[in-house]
Structures are given as C-alpha cells and as structure tokens.
Design a protein around this motif. Structure first.
Motif, PDB file in Angstrom:
ATOM      1  N   MET A   1     -12.395 -17.681  26.212  1.00 29.89           N
ATOM      2  CA  MET A   1     -12.563 -18.181  27.593  1.00 29.89           C
ATOM      3  C   MET A   1     -11.285 -17.925  28.399  1.00 29.89           C
ATOM      4  O   MET A   1     -11.333 -17.505  29.544  1.00 29.89           O
ATOM      5  N   TYR A   2     -10.172 -18.202  27.776  1.00 28.15           N
ATOM      6  CA  TYR A   2      -8.898 -18.007  28.478  1.00 28.15           C
ATOM      7  C   TYR A   2      -8.613 -16.528  28.694  1.00 28.15           C
ATOM      8  O   TYR A   2      -8.082 -16.136  29.734  1.00 28.15           O
ATOM      9  N   GLU A   3      -8.995 -15.698  27.708  1.00 33.01           N
ATOM     10  CA  GLU A   3      -8.711 -14.253  27.829  1.00 33.01           C
ATOM     11  C   GLU A   3      -9.385 -13.660  29.071  1.00 33.01           C
ATOM     12  O   GLU A   3      -8.856 -12.733  29.677  1.00 33.01           O
TER      13      GLU A   3
ATOM     14  N   ASN B   1     -13.418 -19.199  20.234  1.00 31.98           N
ATOM     15  CA  ASN B   1     -14.185 -19.105  21.489  1.00 31.98           C
ATOM     16  C   ASN B   1     -13.361 -19.606  22.670  1.00 31.98           C
ATOM     17  O   ASN B   1     -13.405 -19.045  23.765  1.00 31.98           O
ATOM     18  N   ARG B   2     -12.603 -20.663  22.412  1.00 33.84           N
ATOM     19  CA  ARG B   2     -11.753 -21.199  23.490  1.00 33.84           C
ATOM     20  C   ARG B   2     -10.765 -20.111  23.943  1.00 33.84           C
ATOM     21  O   ARG B   2     -10.561 -19.898  25.136  1.00 33.84           O
ATOM     22  N   ILE B   3     -10.181 -19.426  22.978  1.00 37.71           N
ATOM     23  CA  ILE B   3      -9.231 -18.368  23.337  1.00 37.71           C
ATOM     24  C   ILE B   3      -9.949 -17.305  24.183  1.00 37.71           C
ATOM     25  O   ILE B   3      -9.410 -16.832  25.191  1.00 37.71           O
TER      26      ILE B   3
ATOM     27  N   ASP C   1       4.177 -27.841  28.989  1.00 41.37           N
ATOM     28  CA  ASP C   1       3.494 -27.116  27.919  1.00 41.37           C
ATOM     29  C   ASP C   1       1.997 -27.053  28.204  1.00 41.37           C
ATOM     30  O   ASP C   1       1.273 -28.029  28.022  1.00 41.37           O
ATOM     31  N   ALA C   2       1.555 -25.890  28.681  1.00 39.16           N
ATOM     32  CA  ALA C   2       0.135 -25.636  28.942  1.00 39.16           C
ATOM     33  C   ALA C   2      -0.028 -24.121  28.953  1.00 39.16           C
ATOM     34  O   ALA C   2       0.978 -23.412  28.849  1.00 39.16           O
ATOM     35  N   THR C   3      -1.244 -23.638  29.070  1.00 40.43           N
ATOM     36  CA  THR C   3      -1.407 -22.173  29.067  1.00 40.43           C
ATOM     37  C   THR C   3      -0.887 -21.554  30.372  1.00 40.43           C
ATOM     38  O   THR C   3      -0.443 -20.426  30.365  1.00 40.43           O
ATOM     39  N   ASN C   4      -1.003 -22.279  31.458  1.00 45.42           N
ATOM     40  CA  ASN C   4      -0.549 -21.778  32.779  1.00 45.42           C
ATOM     41  C   ASN C   4      -0.882 -20.298  32.919  1.00 45.42           C
ATOM     42  O   ASN C   4      -0.028 -19.473  33.258  1.00 45.42           O
ATOM     43  N   SER C   5      -2.164 -20.017  32.663  1.00 46.11           N
ATOM     44  CA  SER C   5      -2.569 -18.636  32.421  1.00 46.11           C
ATOM     45  C   SER C   5      -2.873 -17.803  33.666  1.00 46.11           C
ATOM     46  O   SER C   5      -3.047 -16.602  33.545  1.00 46.11           O
TER      47      SER C   5
ATOM     48  N   VAL D   1       0.189 -30.748  28.688  1.00 43.23           N
ATOM     49  CA  VAL D   1      -0.973 -30.985  29.552  1.00 43.23           C
ATOM     50  C   VAL D   1      -2.199 -31.376  28.728  1.00 43.23           C
ATOM     51  O   VAL D   1      -3.002 -32.214  29.143  1.00 43.23           O
ATOM     52  N   GLY D   2      -2.304 -30.800  27.524  1.00 37.44           N
ATOM     53  CA  GLY D   2      -3.433 -31.132  26.641  1.00 37.44           C
ATOM     54  C   GLY D   2      -3.509 -32.637  26.384  1.00 37.44           C
ATOM     55  O   GLY D   2      -4.592 -33.220  26.353  1.00 37.44           O
ATOM     56  N   ASN D   3      -2.349 -33.290  26.243  1.00 35.17           N
ATOM     57  CA  ASN D   3      -2.342 -34.735  25.993  1.00 35.17           C
ATOM     58  C   ASN D   3      -2.840 -35.521  27.200  1.00 35.17           C
ATOM     59  O   ASN D   3      -3.350 -36.630  27.052  1.00 35.17           O
ATOM     60  N   TYR D   4      -2.696 -34.971  28.389  1.00 34.91           N
ATOM     61  CA  TYR D   4      -3.200 -35.651  29.599  1.00 34.91           C
ATOM     62  C   TYR D   4      -4.715 -35.454  29.712  1.00 34.91           C
ATOM     63  O   TYR D   4      -5.403 -36.244  30.327  1.00 34.91           O
ATOM     64  N   ARG D   5      -5.183 -34.333  29.151  1.00 32.93           N
ATOM     65  CA  ARG D   5      -6.620 -34.033  29.243  1.00 32.93           C
ATOM     66  C   ARG D   5      -7.438 -34.877  28.257  1.00 32.93           C
ATOM     67  O   ARG D   5      -8.552 -35.279  28.552  1.00 32.93           O
ATOM     68  N   ARG D   6      -6.838 -35.137  27.071  1.00 31.55           N
ATOM     69  CA  ARG D   6      -7.617 -35.820  26.025  1.00 31.55           C
ATOM     70  C   ARG D   6      -7.907 -37.269  26.402  1.00 31.55           C
ATOM     71  O   ARG D   6      -7.037 -37.974  26.905  1.00 31.55           O
TER      72      ARG D   6
ATOM     73  N   LEU E   1     -11.319 -31.136  35.672  1.00 31.21           N
ATOM     74  CA  LEU E   1     -10.596 -32.045  34.774  1.00 31.21           C
ATOM     75  C   LEU E   1      -9.290 -31.423  34.283  1.00 31.21           C
ATOM     76  O   LEU E   1      -8.272 -32.097  34.149  1.00 31.21           O
ATOM     77  N   ARG E   2      -9.319 -30.122  34.033  1.00 35.47           N
ATOM     78  CA  ARG E   2      -8.097 -29.470  33.551  1.00 35.47           C
ATOM     79  C   ARG E   2      -7.039 -29.431  34.649  1.00 35.47           C
ATOM     80  O   ARG E   2      -5.858 -29.617  34.413  1.00 35.47           O
ATOM     81  N   ARG E   3      -7.496 -29.224  35.877  1.00 36.68           N
ATOM     82  CA  ARG E   3      -6.551 -29.229  36.999  1.00 36.68           C
ATOM     83  C   ARG E   3      -5.956 -30.635  37.181  1.00 36.68           C
ATOM     84  O   ARG E   3      -4.763 -30.797  37.410  1.00 36.68           O
TER      85      ARG E   3
ATOM     86  N   GLU F   1      -2.204 -17.943  40.082  1.00 37.90           N
ATOM     87  CA  GLU F   1      -2.417 -19.020  41.065  1.00 37.90           C
ATOM     88  C   GLU F   1      -1.837 -20.343  40.548  1.00 37.90           C
ATOM     89  O   GLU F   1      -1.122 -21.049  41.258  1.00 37.90           O
ATOM     90  N   ARG F   2      -2.096 -20.639  39.263  1.00 36.97           N
ATOM     91  CA  ARG F   2      -1.575 -21.873  38.679  1.00 36.97           C
ATOM     92  C   ARG F   2      -0.032 -21.864  38.648  1.00 36.97           C
ATOM     93  O   ARG F   2       0.631 -22.842  38.957  1.00 36.97           O
ATOM     94  N   ARG F   3       0.517 -20.706  38.317  1.00 42.07           N
ATOM     95  CA  ARG F   3       1.987 -20.621  38.219  1.00 42.07           C
ATOM     96  C   ARG F   3       2.629 -20.778  39.595  1.00 42.07           C
ATOM     97  O   ARG F   3       3.656 -21.442  39.752  1.00 42.07           O
TER      98      ARG F   3
HETATM   99  O1  F6P Z   1      -6.231 -24.824  25.183  1.00 43.48           O
HETATM  100  C1  F6P Z   1      -4.972 -25.295  24.926  1.00 43.48           C
HETATM  101  C2  F6P Z   1      -4.516 -26.321  25.909  1.00 43.48           C
HETATM  102  O2  F6P Z   1      -3.282 -26.788  25.459  1.00 43.48           O
HETATM  103  C3  F6P Z   1      -5.473 -27.442  26.149  1.00 43.48           C
HETATM  104  O3  F6P Z   1      -5.341 -28.464  25.175  1.00 43.48           O
HETATM  105  C4  F6P Z   1      -5.092 -27.915  27.514  1.00 43.48           C
HETATM  106  O4  F6P Z   1      -6.080 -28.701  28.121  1.00 43.48           O
HETATM  107  C5  F6P Z   1      -4.849 -26.642  28.203  1.00 43.48           C
HETATM  108  O5  F6P Z   1      -4.332 -25.763  27.219  1.00 43.48           O
HETATM  109  C6  F6P Z   1      -3.879 -26.834  29.352  1.00 43.48           C
HETATM  110  O6  F6P Z   1      -3.642 -25.663  30.022  1.00 43.48           O
HETATM  111  P1  F6P Z   1      -4.365 -25.227  31.419  1.00 43.48           P
HETATM  112  O7  F6P Z   1      -3.238 -25.069  32.328  1.00 43.48           O
HETATM  113  O8  F6P Z   1      -5.047 -23.934  31.143  1.00 43.48           O
HETATM  114  O9  F6P Z   1      -5.333 -26.281  31.833  1.00 43.48           O
END
Ligand code: F6P
Ligand code: ATP
Length: 479
Positions: free
Chosen positions: A195-197, A191-193, A127-131, A74-79, A100-102, A134-136
């Motif tokens: 945010m996700y935490e 810091n990014r981590i 391959d994404a955090t799918n954290s 997913v990161g490659n789609y975001r960049r 944008l991430r969605r 709701e996303r899952r």
């Molecule tokens: O932060 C790591 C990452 O791989 C980002 O590069 C990417 O935009 C994001 O996770 C994708 O996951 P999410 O589902 O949280 O948007």
C-alpha cells in the motif's frame, strides 16, 4: 588548555567570560549551546526499513552525550484499544484510514512542538513513514513556523530478503499483530508495505531545499544534502556509522592489580597473582563465549590491561581513550585517604558522581566525551573485546544499556568477569561470565569509604544450577 579554565561547582570547565559570550546561554559539556539549536529529525521510509531502530539508537546515543532527545512514534498515536486494523487501513484510497493516519501525525507533531518549548529539549525524532512529498512539506512548514530545524533521514532499502527478515524479527511481535497467526501477520505486513509502495516518493531533487540524509542499503551509500550545523552533522555522522550485521561486544576489566589489593585508585600498577590467573583464564572464557568468531582486542595504554590481554590470541589495539578516569590529585590515594585529605571533594563526589571532576583530573562526564570516538568505532566494527577499567567500562556499558547518569557511575562491575553485549533490534542483550578467580571488590557504596576486600564466594560464581553444570555463566538478559 585546562589550566586556562575555571571549574564550575559541577566540575565543568568554563571559559573565562569574553565579550562575545552571551551570559544567558548554557553549555551542556559536549559543545552544544543549549539555546541555539532545536532539530526535528524526520524519519522517511517504507515500513520495515529500520526507521524505529535508527530512531531509538539515536535517542540513546544523544542521551548518553547529555543531549536531550525524544522519539515521537506516529504509530503509537494511531493505535487504540480497539482491534488493530489490517493492511487495507493503510490503502491511500481508504479515506477514513487516511483521515485517522493524518490525525495521528498531527497529534504527534503537536506534542513534539509542545515538548520543544521546554528548556534543554534539543532533538526530537518523528518516527513515521512520512512517505509523500506533501507530508514532508507539511512537517517542514510547521517546524519552520515554530523555529525548529528539520533534518530528514530516509532509510531506503530494496533487499527483499532483508525486508522479510526484518518483518520476521520485529514486526510479528508488534502490538499491531498481537495474538495473530505469524504467517497471516507476515502476509498482512507485506500487503501494508505494498500500500505504501503505491504512493511512496523518495527524497529527490524536487526537495533540494530540504536538509536531508539518505541512507541507502544500510549505509552502502549515503547522500547528504544541505547540512547546516554542527549538531546536524554529528547526527548524520553517527547514522553513517551504523550497521546491522550480527555481532557482539565483550567487555572486561583488567585482572586484579596491586593497587586494587592496597585499595589505591588510579596509577599504573602491575596485575597481582590473582590478576595473572584471570589473564591466563581469559582466553578460555572468550572461546567459551565467542567460539571461533574473529575478533579484535582493544586495551587501554596502561600496563594492567596489556598484561591481562597478553594471552589472547587475537589482534590487539591500545587506545589512550580507554585509560581509566584520571583522578588528578587523588591518584594513588585510597578512598579513606581522600576522605581525610579532601573531605569536601569526597562529599561532593558522592553528591553528584557523574559530574564531579577530580582536581586536575576528570569526571564521568569527561570520560564519556573522550569515549565518543570509541563508540563510533564500535558502531562501525564487528566483534570486539575491550579490556579496560571500572569507570570506562561503566560509561561504555551505559551507552549500550541506556543507563542513567545517576546510576551508571555506581554500577557494580566485579573484577574477573567478562560481560557480553549483543545488540538486538530494539535493545542490547547482556550476559555475564564469571571466571571464578577470587579478587577484591573495588566497588564503593555511596557514603562509604569501602576498604577493598575479597568478594564473597556467592557473588563470584553463578547460581548452583549453572555451577553444577560445570559452567560459570550467570546470564542476565536485559533487552
Ligand atoms: O506502517 C508503519 C507505521 O509506523 C504505522 O504504524 C503508522 O501508523 C504509520 O507508519 C505512520 O506513518 P504515516 O505518516 O504514513 O501515517
Ligand atoms: P515501520 O514503518 O513499520 O515502523 P521501521 O522502518 O520503523 O518500520 P523497524 O521496526 O525499525 O522498521 O525495523 C527494524 C529492523 O530493521 C531490524 O530487524 C533491523 O535489523 C533492520 N534495519 C535496521 N536498519 C536498517 C536499514 N537501514 N535498512 C533496512 N533494515 C534495517
């Protein structure tokens, strides 16, 4: 067992058609009914938890087994081409960032669903955090509608030191931080981590209807929920065996054999005088490359590998699975004999060497299948030295280097050469150490009969610079 089966043109065995078998189904040789199962492996985990590494290894492993798999990152789609955003982009209260991430996740899932429509495509890895739950759920619902099974794989790890070393090892070279100061980049990633935490939800009993595998602290604990079928359990079993301790795998062919000298294939010949010289030199080569690292030697059950490894001062294990490709009725013949006695087979092998199965013997595809337990054991192990045979070595090499089925059976692997493979974050590093003990070349070019002749001096030893240093190393780095 083999006697009951008919040979297909590709050399695959087919069961006699039974009433229960649907003729529209096709098997890919590894026991998977191609039209039966399509699985989306959904990675879950905070950043720098090894998700991409796991995803890439899984794609390589499945590809090696002829199971078509693809990773959708997913990161490659975001960049985009614009400057990469900093950590605040990943703040979940940042509405634009969230949108944008969605959108990136949506685009990746759309592409994945399209990809699944093509025949033979079996396993996708998202391959994404799918954290969040709701996303899952959103991914599961979409996959359910498309008739795709989901297998959630969470990598959970709270070892601060490991996370920091992951950041240093792989994240600072990510396109997200191109050209940035490493200290600042590491802090931004930290810091990014964070945010996700804030929003991260681990897989738990609320999601007990999902099929999942939760890998905690790099496999120290694994929790499995609702595995549904053979292919899913195969994926999970592979993931359970992975570790990330630094280690290397050394592979070598046996020393030159009497059959190598006479140009015959197969058999169980003794090593030649020059093979014996290699056997005596091997401990020194290994020491030069591995230092005092503890290691275990694996050989085949054939005499030439036992003879080659007998001076190595390590624990040894002989595996039947490491025996050379069985050349069936051609065992003991030279390539010229085969061309004369079995001209059609000789041609058929050149046309599709990976799938061609010797009459009463094996194909490269067969060898790969019997090597699977070896690969699994290699993944679980640390430093291993394998003394084996040309075809088997090619198959093991193909697993680590991701070589294609067209190329790997034709790969040149000289005798009297030790290959060191070191798994790195996203690939395998290779180094070749030539022993400078002359040997015949057993390599046969497509279309030729190849008489086994001595290898030219130039391909046995390293470049003049390295040779001048008194070493015989020819390092080849392929990552
Ligand atoms: O932060 C790591 C990452 O791989 C980002 O590069 C990417 O935009 C994001 O996770 C994708 O996951 P999410 O589902 O949280 O948007
Ligand atoms: P991101 O979400 O930012 O894409 P990621 O979770 O995909 O991060 P990777 O890029 O795969 O993380 O990180 C690779 C690093 O993780 C490697 O250094 C590897 O050694 C390490 N690693 C591999 N498996 C695990 C694991 N199960 N737990 C923690 N770290 C791991």
């Amino acid at each position: 067992y083999k006697a009951d089966l008919a040979r297909t043109p590709q050399g695959d065995f087919m069961r006699p058609t039974s009433g229960r078998r649907r003729s529209s189904r096709s098997a890919n040789g590894v026991g998977v009914q191609v039209e039966d199962t399509r699985i989306c492996v959904v990675m879950v985990g905070l950043p720098a938890r090894g998700k991409s590494l796991i995803a890439q290894k899984l794609v390589r492993y499945l590809g090696w087994l002829s199971i078509t798999a693809k990773c959708f990152n997913v990161g490659n789609y975001r960049r985009t081409n614009t400057p990469q955003p900093n950590a605040s982009f990943f703040d979940f209260s940042n509405k634009e960032g969230e949108r944008l991430r969605r959108a990136a996740a949506q685009a990746a899932v759309d592409d994945m669903c399209k990809w699944f429509k093509l025949p033979g495509n079996l396993i996708a890895i998202l391959d994404a955090t799918n954290s969040t739950k709701e996303r899952r759920r959103w991914i599961k619902d979409r996959c359910d509608r498309e008739g795709i099974e989901t297998l959630f794989v969470e990598s959970k790890c709270d070892d601060e030191e490991l996370i920091m070393s992951n950041i240093r090892e792989v994240k600072l070279t990510s396109p997200d931080y191109k050209g940035q100061d490493p200290e600042e980049a590491a802090q931004d990633f930290r810091n990014r981590i964070m945010m996700y935490e804030r929003v991260y939800e681990t897989l738990d009993e609320d999601e007990s209807d999902l099929t999942y595998c939760k890998v905690i602290d790099v496999g120290a604990q694994v929790i499995i929920n609702r595995l549904q079928d053979y292919l899913q359990s195969r994926v999970v079993y592979y993931l359970m065996n992975l570790h990330i301790k630094p280690r290397s795998i050394w592979i070598s062919r046996h020393g030159e054999s009497m059959f190598n000298l006479s140009g015959q294939i197969g058999g169980d010949a003794n090593i030649s005088d020059r093979g014996e010289m290699y056997a005596r030199k091997l401990p020194e080569l290994v020491k030069q490359s591995a230092g005092d690292l503890p290691l275990t030697v694996w050989t085949s059950t054939l005499k030439r590998t036992a003879q080659t490894s007998r001076f190595l001062p390590y624990e040894k294990l002989a595996w039947k699975a490491l025996d050379e490709l069985d050349s069936g009725v051609c065992d003991g013949l030279t390539y010229a004999d085969i061309e004369k006695e079995y001209p059609q087979d000789f041609k058929a092998r050149d046309a599709d060497k990976y799938n061609y199965r010797y009459l009463g013997g094996e194909s490269y595809r067969d060898v790969v299948i019997r090597l699977e337990p070896i690969i699994m054991e290699l993944e679980r192990s640390e430093n291993i030295l394998i003394v084996t045979h040309q075809a088997v070595l090619r198959c093991i090499y193909a697993y680590f280097m991701g070589s294609s089925q067209e190329k790997s059976p034709w790969m040149e692997v000289p005798l009297h050469c030790l290959i060191k493979l070191t798994p790195r974050a996203y690939g395998t590093q290779e180094e070749r150490i030539h022993a400078d003990v002359p040997a015949v070349s057993t390599w046969r070019e497509k279309g030729s009969k190849a008489v086994h002749a001595d290898t030219p001096e130039s391909s046995r030893i390293g470049s003049p610079v390295l040779a001048g240093q008194g070493k015989l190393n020819v390092p080849v780095l392929k990552v």
